[in-house]
Design a protein around this motif. Structure first.
Motif, short mmCIF file in Angstrom:
data_model
loop_
_atom_site.label_atom_id
_atom_site.label_comp_id
_atom_site.label_asym_id
_atom_site.label_seq_id
_atom_site.Cartn_x
_atom_site.Cartn_y
_atom_site.Cartn_z
N ARG A 38 8.37 2.24 -8.86
CA ARG A 38 7.78 3.42 -9.48
C ARG A 38 6.80 4.10 -8.53
NH1 ARG A 38 4.73 1.39 -13.69
NH2 ARG A 38 6.67 0.60 -14.54
N THR A 39 5.99 3.31 -7.82
CA THR A 39 5.03 3.87 -6.88
C THR A 39 5.74 4.58 -5.73
OG1 THR A 39 3.47 2.11 -7.43
CG2 THR A 39 3.08 3.31 -5.39
N VAL A 40 6.79 3.96 -5.21
CA VAL A 40 7.55 4.57 -4.11
C VAL A 40 8.21 5.87 -4.56
CG1 VAL A 40 9.59 4.26 -2.65
CG2 VAL A 40 7.90 2.44 -2.83
N LEU A 41 8.79 5.86 -5.75
CA LEU A 41 9.44 7.08 -6.25
C LEU A 41 8.43 8.21 -6.45
CD1 LEU A 41 12.10 5.68 -8.73
CD2 LEU A 41 12.46 6.72 -6.49
N TRP A 42 7.27 7.89 -6.99
CA TRP A 42 6.23 8.93 -7.14
C TRP A 42 5.78 9.44 -5.77
CZ3 TRP A 42 5.16 12.06 -10.79
CH2 TRP A 42 5.35 11.70 -12.12
N GLY A 43 5.69 8.55 -4.79
CA GLY A 43 5.33 8.99 -3.44
C GLY A 43 6.37 9.93 -2.86
N VAL A 44 7.65 9.62 -3.08
CA VAL A 44 8.72 10.51 -2.59
C VAL A 44 8.65 11.86 -3.28
CG1 VAL A 44 11.23 10.81 -2.57
CG2 VAL A 44 10.24 8.65 -1.86
N VAL A 45 8.43 11.87 -4.58
CA VAL A 45 8.33 13.13 -5.32
C VAL A 45 7.15 13.96 -4.82
CG1 VAL A 45 7.82 14.11 -7.59
CG2 VAL A 45 9.54 12.34 -7.37
N ALA A 104 5.65 13.76 -1.90
CA ALA A 104 5.91 14.21 -0.52
C ALA A 104 6.87 15.40 -0.53
CB ALA A 104 6.49 13.06 0.30
N GLY A 105 7.87 15.37 -1.39
CA GLY A 105 8.78 16.50 -1.51
C GLY A 105 8.08 17.75 -1.98
#
Length: 84
Positions: A46-53, A55-56
């Motif tokens: 979840r943390t990685v996905l939020w970071g990707v979002v 960053a996008g």
């Protein structure tokens, strides 16, 4: 015998047999460790996905401020001369 009576009789027969396999002594500890590991993995994902979002979104914002896609593009040719 009707269907529910037959099922009930089968369950009663299985309960009377009681040929259950022994449960390992550390089963609860292993289940707790597996659950904790699963929760950690989900939290990291979840943390990685939020970071990707995020960053996008940051990249999209930077691109839109630099490229200004909403403004009119500059003309590629000169306007025609008007004879008055």
């Amino acid at each position: 015998m009707s269907l529910p009576d037959r099922k009930e009789a089968e369950v009663r027969r299985l309960l009377v047999q009681r040929t259950a396999e022994p449960v390992p002594a550390d089963l609860a500890e292993r289940a707790l460790a597996d659950g904790a590991r699963l929760l950690r993995r989900r939290r990291v994902l979840r943390t990685v996905l939020w970071g990707v979002v995020l960053a996008g979104l940051l990249a999209l914002t930077a691109w839109s401020l630099a490229a200004r896609p909403w403004s009119e593009p500059p003309p590629t040719t000169t306007p025609p001369a008007v004879d008055w």
